[in-house]
Design a protein around this motif. Structure first.
Motif, PDB file in Angstrom:
ATOM      1  N   GLU A  31       1.312   2.527  -2.477  1.00 14.59           N
ATOM      2  CA  GLU A  31       1.187   3.402  -1.341  1.00 14.59           C
ATOM      3  C   GLU A  31       2.599   3.635  -1.053  1.00 14.59           C
ATOM      4  OE1 GLU A  31       0.526   0.505   2.242  1.00 14.59           O
ATOM      5  OE2 GLU A  31      -1.035  -0.038   0.709  1.00 14.59           O
ATOM      6  N   PRO A  32       2.743   4.753   0.022  1.00 16.05           N
ATOM      7  CA  PRO A  32       4.107   5.110   0.542  1.00 16.05           C
ATOM      8  C   PRO A  32       4.777   4.010   1.156  1.00 16.05           C
ATOM      9  CG  PRO A  32       2.436   6.642   0.843  1.00 16.05           C
ATOM     10  CD  PRO A  32       1.763   5.594   0.628  1.00 16.05           C
ATOM     11  N   LYS A  34       6.764   2.291   4.267  1.00 13.59           N
ATOM     12  CA  LYS A  34       6.438   2.194   5.703  1.00 13.59           C
ATOM     13  C   LYS A  34       7.477   1.160   6.680  1.00 13.59           C
ATOM     14  CE  LYS A  34       2.279  -0.616   5.170  1.00 13.59           C
ATOM     15  NZ  LYS A  34       0.668  -0.242   5.537  1.00 13.59           N
ATOM     16  N   ARG A  38      10.676   1.861   4.733  1.00 23.99           N
ATOM     17  CA  ARG A  38      11.020   3.035   4.908  1.00 23.99           C
ATOM     18  C   ARG A  38      12.352   3.575   5.383  1.00 23.99           C
ATOM     19  NH1 ARG A  38       7.693   7.960   5.380  1.00 23.99           N
ATOM     20  NH2 ARG A  38       8.961   9.413   6.780  1.00 23.99           N
ATOM     21  N   THR A 463       9.788   8.837  -2.602  1.00 21.76           N
ATOM     22  CA  THR A 463       8.468   8.923  -3.171  1.00 21.76           C
ATOM     23  C   THR A 463       8.631   8.405  -4.637  1.00 21.76           C
ATOM     24  OG1 THR A 463       7.567  10.559  -1.678  1.00 21.76           O
ATOM     25  CG2 THR A 463       6.585  10.242  -3.914  1.00 21.76           C
ATOM     26  N   GLU A 669       2.255  12.685   3.437  1.00 22.91           N
ATOM     27  CA  GLU A 669       2.455  11.209   3.509  1.00 22.91           C
ATOM     28  C   GLU A 669       0.928  10.876   3.749  1.00 22.91           C
ATOM     29  OE1 GLU A 669       5.173  10.293   6.683  1.00 22.91           O
ATOM     30  OE2 GLU A 669       7.074  10.968   5.225  1.00 22.91           O
ATOM     31  N   GLU A 670       0.258  11.243   4.673  1.00 22.79           N
ATOM     32  CA  GLU A 670      -1.081  10.889   4.898  1.00 22.79           C
ATOM     33  C   GLU A 670      -2.011  10.970   3.626  1.00 22.79           C
ATOM     34  OE1 GLU A 670      -2.572   9.255   7.526  1.00 22.79           O
ATOM     35  OE2 GLU A 670      -0.350   9.187   8.210  1.00 22.79           O
ATOM     36  N   LYS A 673      -1.500   8.039   1.293  1.00 22.57           N
ATOM     37  CA  LYS A 673      -1.997   7.114   1.767  1.00 22.57           C
ATOM     38  C   LYS A 673      -3.459   6.851   1.238  1.00 22.57           C
ATOM     39  CE  LYS A 673       0.969   6.263   5.645  1.00 22.57           C
ATOM     40  NZ  LYS A 673       1.091   6.138   7.452  1.00 22.57           N
ATOM     41  N   ALA A 676      -4.181   6.536  -2.425  1.00 22.37           N
ATOM     42  CA  ALA A 676      -3.709   5.349  -2.874  1.00 22.37           C
ATOM     43  C   ALA A 676      -5.179   4.402  -2.592  1.00 22.37           C
ATOM     44  CB  ALA A 676      -2.547   4.520  -2.117  1.00 22.37           C
ATOM     45  N   TRP A 677      -5.708   4.504  -1.593  1.00 19.54           N
ATOM     46  CA  TRP A 677      -6.898   3.921  -1.427  1.00 19.54           C
ATOM     47  C   TRP A 677      -8.038   4.331  -2.237  1.00 19.54           C
ATOM     48  CZ3 TRP A 677      -7.668  -0.568   1.114  1.00 19.54           C
ATOM     49  CH2 TRP A 677      -6.524  -1.059   1.883  1.00 19.54           C
TER      50      TRP A 677
END
Length: 687
Positions: A31-32, A34, A38, A463, A669-670, A673, A676-677
């Motif tokens: 996942e990105p 954070k 970050r 990224t 970015e969203e 996320k 990834a899920w």
């Protein structure tokens, strides 16, 4: 010039060579970044980006000097140099950047380019090649020769025997670049493969077994997904071991494992137009879908059609509100009550509040937020029986090209089909999926080229862990970028563009009018033809004629109207008369959501020291200004008299563009996320 014979090789790569590529595969981060991670990554990336490219320039000078020393070698002696280098590099994990081995290999490749193509590489091109060999993004301006620059790092990676993928933004550019560079690769003892839509599985496998494989980004990523569907072990070390256990010559009907997949691992990728592929595409997952079990039947087709009819029966503002900034539609309380009243006269399917609101909300989204000839187009396409069928084709706003085989998810595509009066296609379920971000993050070494990567350098570092290096131009850029011309409304703006294009045409200056959408390109073309001017239109409807349109766009007096298709991967060369008239004039009908897209379009003019001009036209009712411009400043710009309106409008456009850029960055970015899920859940379910 003699064309040497490429050393004979087996039609399939040996299992030991496949083993390296299997080991090269790695997974992207889950996942990105954070929080403090970050922040730390941002500081680290900023420090790395500040490194000067002076050392690369010094190495480039040394490489060119070594290449000049090879000019006196006979053909036979030069072939021996190539064979010795191939033997040295073959099987090595990698050559450390900046070492004598890289310098010697690049010098040989530079001389091969000169002997095969008649081109002497510039120091800046060699600098770009060094940047690529270090796993970084080279920002090189239009016309600087990125296609030939990629030969050097691709040949070096190809000599190791593990394969290198050169990804472009479409099949046309992949085929073109492979044809241009092919003679050089063959002289260097390397085989070249090209991917295309029409290739069958054995042909695709052969293309991947070549040392250097060219293809559109979508070809690589969908082959990866098809491989995952074909074999759970692919690409893996197990596949390579099975190749050893069941050699093809011993068993023609050998195990299904080796032949089930086409790719032989993800070792090195060189991505052309890297910001488009790695950033713009990052928010969109690549999905292979299959028909849902049992289909959804004619009843479900009717549901989408009824949903659109109900959506059109509702009143905007009273029954629902449209948030264009967030790209969403919201029901009001009155709207829910009105929808319940309308549903009373419908079959029992529509009695459930949640079900009908979801379907109608999707229909409202299709009607209000997705525009024909902007987000998509309706085109004729032959089906399996050869009969013409109308279909929805999604258009990529950043490139202006059709996203072949793509569909919107969760019923949105079917809602848009119903909106346009088409038969809704079958609902499908996801069989395999991966985002562009996660796919390209799997390569052991990732590098790329672009004319506009600097603006997204922090995002590329966070990224993918790749830095961006700006490579200077070979000749100074003398293109004149004029201040934006401001109009009070869109109609006046387009008339102004047509008038300016007419004046330039009368002076013999070639003109490129860049538009955001198919609809705008055809609007401008109509205005020009009404004035008696001949123009050629390049958009997703005329993609097949792209090569010939671009070839003539630089002729004196030519007028070309194009979407963003003319902004990436195209090199418009002007003739002598056009150069004397002032070079190519680029007129942009809008400012885009991100400044780098504007830079891509403006970069078509003023290549390699040529003269040229560029200007953007903005109106106070432009879509970006309405969605992202500060409302008080919009009101002030409209209220002020003309002497003050233009500077206020330019400030308004700058602020709106910055807000739009931030918004799209947040969307990516969203999406990362969510992806990834979803990817984690999908793989857990498919185990």
């Amino acid at each position: 010039m003699r064309t040497p014979t490429v050393p004979a090789r087996a039609p399939q790569v040996a299992a030991s060579e496949r083993l390296w590529s299997a080991l090269a595969l790695r997974d992207a981060s889950e996942e990105p970044l954070k929080g403090l991670d970050r922040v730390a990554a941002g500081l680290q990336g900023r420090a790395i980006r500040r490194r000067s490219s002076r050392s690369e320039a010094q190495r480039a000078a040394a490489i060119l000097a070594a290449a000049r020393a090879l000019r006196d070698h006979s053909e036979a002696a030069f072939d021996r140099e190539i064979e010795e280098m191939r033997a040295t590099v073959r099987g090595l994990p990698a050559l450390a950047p900046g070492t004598d081995g890289v310098h010697a290999a690049f010098a040989i490749a530079v001389e091969a380019v000169r002997r095969c193509l008649g081109l002497t590489l510039y120091p800046e091109q060699v600098t770009g090649a060094l940047v690529l060999s270090q796993g970084a993004i080279a920002e090189m301006a239009t016309g600087e020769g990125k296609t030939v620059t990629a030969i050097l790092p691709a040949a070096l990676a190809g000599w190791t025997g593990r394969g290198v993928h050169v990804a472009t933004v479409n099949d046309y550019l992949a085929k073109r670049d492979a044809e241009i560079c092919g003679p050089v690769y063959r002289r260097l003892g390397l085989r070249v493969g090209v991917l295309g839509e029409s290739l069958k599985k054995p042909e695709r496998r052969s293309a991947y077994d070549a040392d250097v494989t060219y293809g559109a980004d979508k070809q690589f990523i969908f082959d990866f997904l098809r491989d995952r569907l074909s074999s759970p072990l692919a690409p893996s070390v197990t596949t390579s071991v099975l190749d050893d256990l069941f050699p093809e010559e011993d068993d023609p009907q050998r195990s299904r494992w080796p032949s089930a997949v086409v790719q032989r691992g993800l070792h090195v990728a060189i991505v052309d137009e890297a910001d488009s592929v790695l950033i713009d595409e990052a928010a969109t997952p690549a999905i292979i879908s299959l028909p849902a079990p049992g289909g959804h039947g004619e009843a479900a087709h009717d549901h989408y059609r009824v949903g659109v009819e109900l959506a059109r029966a509702l009143e905007r503002g009273r029954d629902y509100r449209v948030d264009k900034r967030m790209h969403k539609v919201h029901f009001t309380r009155a709207g829910r009550e009105r929808l319940a009243e309308l549903a009373e006269r419908l079959p029992p399917f529509w009695s459930g509040p949640r079900r009908r609101e979801e379907l109608v909300n999707q229909a409202l989204t299709a009607v209000e937020l997705y525009a024909r000839d902007d987000d998509y187009m309706v085109r004729e396409k032959a089906d399996d029986a050869g009969e013409a069928q109308r279909e929805i084709a999604i258009v990529d706003r950043s490139t202006g090209r059709v996203l072949e085989g793509r569909q919107w998810q969760l019923g949105l595509h079917q809602a848009i089909e119903a909106k346009e009066g088409l038969e809704p296609t079958e609902q499908r379920h996801t069989a395999a999926r991966v985002s562009y971000q996660r796919y390209f993050g799997r390569y052991r070494m990732l590098s790329g080229m672009s004319g506009t990567a600097w603006e997204v350098a922090p995002e590329l570092w966070r990224t993918y862990g790749v830095r961006v290096v700006r490579v200077p131009t070979h000749r100074p850029v003398i293109r004149k970028e004029r201040p934006d011309r401001v109009s009070s409304g869109g109609a006046h703006k387009f008339e102004t563009i047509a008038s300016d294009a007419q004046r330039a045409h009368a002076a013999g200056q070639p003109v490129l009018v860049g538009t955001r959408s198919i609809r705008d390109s055809e609007r401008v073309a109509t205005l020009l033809r009404d004035r008696g001017l001949s123009c050629r239109v390049l958009n997703a409807r005329h993609e097949a004629a792209e090569a010939s349109i671009i070839e003539q766009a630089g002729e004196a007096g030519a007028i070309t109207v194009a979407t963003n298709m003319a902004g990436r991967g195209t090199d418009i060369k002007i003739d002598g008369a056009a150069r004397d008239a002032g070079g190519l004039l680029v007129l942009a009908t809008d400012r885009h959501h991100e400044r780098r897209v504007d830079r891509q379009l403006f970069g078509r003019s003023g290549r390699q020291g040529d003269p040229g001009e560029a200007r953007a036209y903005v109106a106070l009712d432009d879509e970006m200004v309405r969605r992202y411009g500060p409302p008080p400043l919009r009101w002030l710009a409209r209220a002020c008299p003309e002497p003050l309106r233009s500077p206020l409008a330019r400030l308004l456009v700058v602020l709106a563009q910055r807000a739009a850029t931030r918004r799209w960055q947040l969307i990516r970015e969203e999406s990362a996320k969510i992806d990834a899920w979803v990817d984690y859940a999908f793989h857990q379910q498919s185990r």
